[in-house]
Design an enzyme around this catalytic site. Structure first.
Site, PDB file in Angstrom:
ATOM      1  N   ASP A  35      -6.120  -2.711  -2.262  1.00  0.00           N
ATOM      2  CA  ASP A  35      -6.132  -2.951  -0.811  1.00  0.00           C
ATOM      3  C   ASP A  35      -6.539  -1.713  -0.015  1.00  0.00           C
ATOM      4  O   ASP A  35      -6.730  -1.792   1.200  1.00  0.00           O
ATOM      5  CB  ASP A  35      -4.747  -3.399  -0.327  1.00  0.00           C
ATOM      6  CG  ASP A  35      -4.397  -4.791  -0.822  1.00  0.00           C
ATOM      7  OD1 ASP A  35      -5.303  -5.626  -0.919  1.00  0.00           O
ATOM      8  OD2 ASP A  35      -3.212  -5.040  -1.126  1.00  0.00           O
ATOM      9  N   ASP A  36      -6.653  -0.578  -0.674  1.00  0.00           N
ATOM     10  CA  ASP A  36      -6.977   0.664   0.021  1.00  0.00           C
ATOM     11  C   ASP A  36      -8.460   0.686   0.415  1.00  0.00           C
ATOM     12  O   ASP A  36      -9.346   0.467  -0.425  1.00  0.00           O
ATOM     13  CB  ASP A  36      -6.656   1.858  -0.892  1.00  0.00           C
ATOM     14  CG  ASP A  36      -6.895   3.180  -0.189  1.00  0.00           C
ATOM     15  OD1 ASP A  36      -6.023   3.595   0.598  1.00  0.00           O
ATOM     16  OD2 ASP A  36      -7.962   3.791  -0.419  1.00  0.00           O
ATOM     17  N   LEU A  37      -8.728   0.986   1.688  1.00  0.00           N
ATOM     18  CA  LEU A  37     -10.104   0.993   2.181  1.00  0.00           C
ATOM     19  C   LEU A  37     -10.953   2.037   1.462  1.00  0.00           C
ATOM     20  O   LEU A  37     -12.121   1.797   1.144  1.00  0.00           O
ATOM     21  CB  LEU A  37     -10.107   1.261   3.693  1.00  0.00           C
ATOM     22  CG  LEU A  37     -11.475   1.229   4.386  1.00  0.00           C
ATOM     23  CD1 LEU A  37     -12.134  -0.142   4.239  1.00  0.00           C
ATOM     24  CD2 LEU A  37     -11.338   1.598   5.865  1.00  0.00           C
ATOM     25  N   TRP A  49       0.832  -1.208   0.000  1.00  0.00           N
ATOM     26  CA  TRP A  49       0.000   0.000   0.000  1.00  0.00           C
ATOM     27  C   TRP A  49       0.868   1.260   0.000  1.00  0.00           C
ATOM     28  O   TRP A  49       0.644   2.180  -0.791  1.00  0.00           O
ATOM     29  CB  TRP A  49      -0.935   0.014   1.221  1.00  0.00           C
ATOM     30  CG  TRP A  49      -1.791   1.243   1.289  1.00  0.00           C
ATOM     31  CD1 TRP A  49      -3.000   1.427   0.668  1.00  0.00           C
ATOM     32  CD2 TRP A  49      -1.514   2.472   1.983  1.00  0.00           C
ATOM     33  NE1 TRP A  49      -3.487   2.696   0.944  1.00  0.00           N
ATOM     34  CE2 TRP A  49      -2.597   3.351   1.743  1.00  0.00           C
ATOM     35  CE3 TRP A  49      -0.461   2.916   2.785  1.00  0.00           C
ATOM     36  CZ2 TRP A  49      -2.650   4.635   2.284  1.00  0.00           C
ATOM     37  CZ3 TRP A  49      -0.513   4.193   3.311  1.00  0.00           C
ATOM     38  CH2 TRP A  49      -1.594   5.033   3.057  1.00  0.00           C
ATOM     39  N   TRP A  93     -11.673   8.312  -4.899  1.00  0.00           N
ATOM     40  CA  TRP A  93     -11.456   8.929  -3.584  1.00  0.00           C
ATOM     41  C   TRP A  93     -12.238  10.241  -3.470  1.00  0.00           C
ATOM     42  O   TRP A  93     -12.803  10.537  -2.426  1.00  0.00           O
ATOM     43  CB  TRP A  93      -9.966   9.212  -3.373  1.00  0.00           C
ATOM     44  CG  TRP A  93      -9.162   8.041  -2.919  1.00  0.00           C
ATOM     45  CD1 TRP A  93      -9.471   7.155  -1.936  1.00  0.00           C
ATOM     46  CD2 TRP A  93      -7.886   7.612  -3.432  1.00  0.00           C
ATOM     47  NE1 TRP A  93      -8.483   6.217  -1.796  1.00  0.00           N
ATOM     48  CE2 TRP A  93      -7.499   6.465  -2.695  1.00  0.00           C
ATOM     49  CE3 TRP A  93      -7.029   8.099  -4.417  1.00  0.00           C
ATOM     50  CZ2 TRP A  93      -6.296   5.802  -2.928  1.00  0.00           C
ATOM     51  CZ3 TRP A  93      -5.831   7.424  -4.652  1.00  0.00           C
ATOM     52  CH2 TRP A  93      -5.471   6.301  -3.921  1.00  0.00           C
TER      53      TRP A  93
END
Length: 199
Positions: free
Chosen positions: A153-155, A134, A193
């Site tokens: 893998d980033d929330l 990450w 994002w």
């Protein structure tokens, strides 16, 4: 507006999911950082692991003020207890010390990272204690401005994708879905994002 962003925009604006976000939020602000900021940016990324943006910014500001600028030499000279007083955990204090040592002794040739392809950059960075995939991906995206990184893998990406699509996908299916945005998945991620940050 950078040439890279112009090319990415031309490709992504036609996409039914990302196109509306580009029109809503405007140009992508990802630009390549100069080499003399690479170490500083990696330290910021380590500080930011598993913290909110606000908490990470506060700790980093304390660290930068304490050191008078974040460089390998300054990190190596300061006591670990001083790093802890800035708000860093015991583990992150070790990671930042280890990163500084890697750079100082040449085990990580930080100024050469932009000469490598994405996979090689990942390989070089994850060899350093405390830097996982990450953190390496964040460096590729926001420091080197590599155009085609998708940090599955980033929330925030997982939550943003759920909001974007109206359903939850497995990581495998997210990666498959994101292929539609190649070779500009970094820019698509930026807008995913944005979707979360601008509720």
């Amino acid at each position: 507006m950078t040439d890279a962003w112009k090319k990415a925009r031309k490709h992504l604006v036609k996409d039914e999911y990302i196109g509306p976000l580009i029109r809503k939020y405007g140009p992508c602000e990802i630009v390549k950082k100069p080499e003399n900021e690479y170490f500083d940016r990696l330290v910021r990324a380590v500080v930011g692991q598993q913290l909110s943006t606000k908490a990470a910014a506060t700790i980093y500001k304390r660290l930068s003020e304490k050191l008078g600028g974040v460089t390998p030499d300054k990190v190596l000279k300061v006591r670990k207890s001083s790093l802890r007083k800035c708000g860093l955990s015991n583990a992150k204090s070790d990671y930042i010390k280890d990163l500084a040592k890697h750079v100082k002794d040449g085990a990580l040739e930080i100024e050469r990272l932009d000469d490598f392809n994405d996979d090689k950059v990942m390989e070089e960075l994850v060899a350093v204690k405390g830097i996982g995939p990450w953190t390496a991906e964040m460096f590729l995206m926001f420091t080197l401005a590599r155009p085609d990184i998708f940090p599955v893998d980033d929330l925030g990406i997982r939550n943003g994708m759920k909001k974007l699509l109206g359903k939850e996908l497995s990581q495998e299916k997210m990666v498959e879905f994101a292929k539609r945005w190649a070779p500009y998945r970094t820019y698509a991620s930026y807008y995913i994002w944005e979707l979360l940050d601008n509720k």
